[in-house]
Write an enzyme that holds these catalytic residues in place. Sequence first.
Site, PDB file in Angstrom:
ATOM      1  N   LYS A  36      56.488  54.689  -9.527  1.00 48.48           N
ATOM      2  CA  LYS A  36      55.604  53.795 -10.283  1.00 48.48           C
ATOM      3  C   LYS A  36      55.820  53.926 -11.782  1.00 48.48           C
ATOM      4  O   LYS A  36      55.723  52.936 -12.506  1.00 48.48           O
ATOM      5  CB  LYS A  36      54.133  54.043  -9.925  1.00 48.48           C
ATOM      6  N   THR A  37      56.115  55.134 -12.269  1.00 50.76           N
ATOM      7  CA  THR A  37      56.384  55.286 -13.703  1.00 50.76           C
ATOM      8  C   THR A  37      57.636  54.502 -14.080  1.00 50.76           C
ATOM      9  O   THR A  37      57.690  53.863 -15.139  1.00 50.76           O
ATOM     10  CB  THR A  37      56.551  56.775 -14.068  1.00 50.76           C
ATOM     11  N   ASP A 239      47.516  52.850 -15.667  1.00 50.93           N
ATOM     12  CA  ASP A 239      48.079  53.711 -14.628  1.00 50.93           C
ATOM     13  C   ASP A 239      46.935  54.438 -13.916  1.00 50.93           C
ATOM     14  O   ASP A 239      45.863  54.648 -14.486  1.00 50.93           O
ATOM     15  CB  ASP A 239      49.039  54.712 -15.293  1.00 50.93           C
ATOM     16  N   GLU A 240      47.171  54.849 -12.672  1.00 53.71           N
ATOM     17  CA  GLU A 240      46.181  55.612 -11.880  1.00 53.71           C
ATOM     18  C   GLU A 240      44.820  54.898 -11.874  1.00 53.71           C
ATOM     19  O   GLU A 240      43.772  55.517 -12.080  1.00 53.71           O
ATOM     20  CB  GLU A 240      46.029  57.043 -12.437  1.00 53.71           C
ATOM     21  N   GLN A 270      45.095  58.085  -3.086  1.00 56.66           N
ATOM     22  CA  GLN A 270      45.105  59.263  -3.957  1.00 56.66           C
ATOM     23  C   GLN A 270      43.884  59.301  -4.878  1.00 56.66           C
ATOM     24  O   GLN A 270      43.914  59.931  -5.933  1.00 56.66           O
ATOM     25  CB  GLN A 270      46.395  59.298  -4.777  1.00 56.66           C
ATOM     26  N   ARG A 621      52.956  66.281  -2.467  1.00 51.23           N
ATOM     27  CA  ARG A 621      53.594  66.961  -3.607  1.00 51.23           C
ATOM     28  C   ARG A 621      54.921  67.585  -3.176  1.00 51.23           C
ATOM     29  O   ARG A 621      55.733  67.947  -4.019  1.00 51.23           O
ATOM     30  CB  ARG A 621      52.697  68.100  -4.154  1.00 51.23           C
TER      31      ARG A 621
END
Length: 760
Positions: A36-37, A239-240, A270, A621
């Site tokens: 996504k970044t 973002d997020e 998330q 992770r």
Amino acid sequence: MPDRDPILHALNEPQRQAVVNIKGPALILAGAGSGKTKALTHRIAHMMREGIPPWQILAVTFTNKAAGEMKERITNLLQITALTPQPPLPPGEGGIHGAGRLPVMGTFHSICARILRREIEKLGRDRSFVIYDADDQEKLMKGVLKEMRVDEKELKPKAALGYVGRFKCEAISPKDAMAQATTPRMQSVIMAYAAYQSALRKANALDFDDLILETVRLFTELPEVLDRYQETWRYLHVDEYQDTNHAQYLFISLLAQKYRNLCVIGDPDQSIYAFRGADIRNILEFEEEYPDALRIKLEQNYRSTQVVLSAANAVIKANPNRPEKEMWSARKEGPHVVVHEVRDEKKEAEEAVLAAEKMKADGVPFNEQVILYRTNAQSRLFEEACMRRGVPYRIIGGVKFYARREVKDVLAYLHVFLNTADTLSLLRIINVPARKIGQTTLGHMQAFAAQNRLSLWQTLERVEEIGALPEGVQGRIRSFVTLVEKYRTLKETLTVSQLTLRLLGDIGMEKWLKDGTEEGEERWGNVQELVSVTNKYDALDPQTSLVSFLEEVSLVSEVDKLNEIKDDALTLMTLHLCKGLEFEHVMVGGCEEGVFPHSSSLFDREQLEEERRLMYVGMTRAKTHLHLFLTRSRMLYGTTMANAPSRFLDDLPDGVTERRSDELLSAFAWATESGVQRATAKHLEPFRQHEVDAAFNQDLSFADDVNQDHPQYERGTRVRHPSFGEGKIVAKRGDVVTIQFDNGKRKDFALSIAPLQIIG
């Protein structure tokens, strides 16, 4: 465009769609490790290449680390495309934006702080405000409750601040909150909220939540200011987005009203910060608010093996009301997810550290490994196991650098030089280093201040009027006032590093801290490290240098600095801190009911769903190796518990899972004594054959099944064992059952060999 376009090349098709569709609202559902970044940075670079001025673009992140990474990536992309921007202007120069610089990128708090530095005077506030951190807030609230004569046994400062934080996340004022108060306790809380806000204002201070709330108030009460920022930032990116609270939602919604070019990116799976006020509805209901929004799903994972993803997908699928998506990876092969059951919490810590050492021997550095746990209370045994084994480790979330006493002392001086109304900082430094200004003197001054409606600083300036103070004490206070006034003048001509170095010499900080002990040397070393941080601001003009430094320090987080640590050390951290990070080897401790999921969630559907999302975050992770630990008994908070395995483990597919248990050894020992000599591979599932071989130190094969067909051995079935008596099956995993015996013991057995009898 050519196939090798540096911005669009190497994007998968959903990422490409996210990059090229730049007008109107857009919702990008980006799963863990889905790039996504990359999509966000390439989108912004593409916008600039299409002719959109950088100052019309705003990107809001949740960490300084994410903002810094985005700036670096965009700069590299623009250099490749020959659209090299001028170097970004230093913080505080060129206003909130400037021609030729990169787009504004930062956290909600840092962006709002920058807006308020320019605009807060329009709200009748002073732009030299200070930002109070958690420690400052707790001290202030403690004083508020003391003044209200509220017994700390009835309402602790941290608890009161917890309520205040929730009100602020929802953008609820003390007046509005009072209308909701239905109990005397809540009325006390809201009165404390009002008094706390008054004390902040008196100190010319804002807490983190105020940075956003005051900006929302600015935009709401002054439409002309809002219009100016809407014209400035016509293209918004968040973002997020699943982690935004209501106040943050209001801030973004106000900015997006005019042009509606709002791109939000995030993953409802998330969303794990409800306790901080995050509202998952913001992302789930985005398409209701923007019916014309473009919806894109990023489902290809570039971090983990398919084995890890299959396990994580199976866990998260049990949550209802989630946007359907299935994470997949081109890395099809990988080791199974290990579910390792051990005797107790000490054995768990020992096995986790041994697993880390084995990975290290196999070529995985310690800094590519992490132990995650649900609560901080679990960290102690992992830390002790590391110390016993000589394994280097770091705990994230312990005492943060900027929270260390000596560091906060120096920062308090700098805060006072900027803002003498900051009473908390004044109280902190008035006797640091020691000036023989004790609590009795402070009591006289505070009484004088209250009687004359003065601030502490105004009282210090009029110290000769306090008759109760001896001349010697008055002289020491006058010297302190002179020192502060001197540095309030010097701050206009010295950068923050020059100011700090001169201050440390004037007050004799080195001599005071270095008391001949190792601790003293370490404390002085921390102060020197702080000075090295101030050097980054030497290029700014003096006043901006000081303000920018204090602002960054107040907004920095420990996780932001994790990747700056180069030492090879095993990381220990809570699950809530791990989002956004990745490791080659991830270990999760405490996978038991009441631990993870946490006991507080067991009777609350929404909390339980968030616990499941937290497990999903922890699992994803892992790049390659994932190790989940559970114990048969655990002492936590002084109580020994025998909890069932976490319900999340029941959802793991057998095909990607390897289950281990140290109880297996006793089961095979029994089998040997009983003359059982052969087994098929099925009987060893879900354990590895080589572990069994190691246990017996010989080739193994078993003949007949004791319980050849055992579909009737299900959870809830009552059984009898010749040695342990009667009990109930509380969990079943493949051919292995967990039995809670009536005598209090809890044991695991392989159904293929255990002498169990079903009873009515």
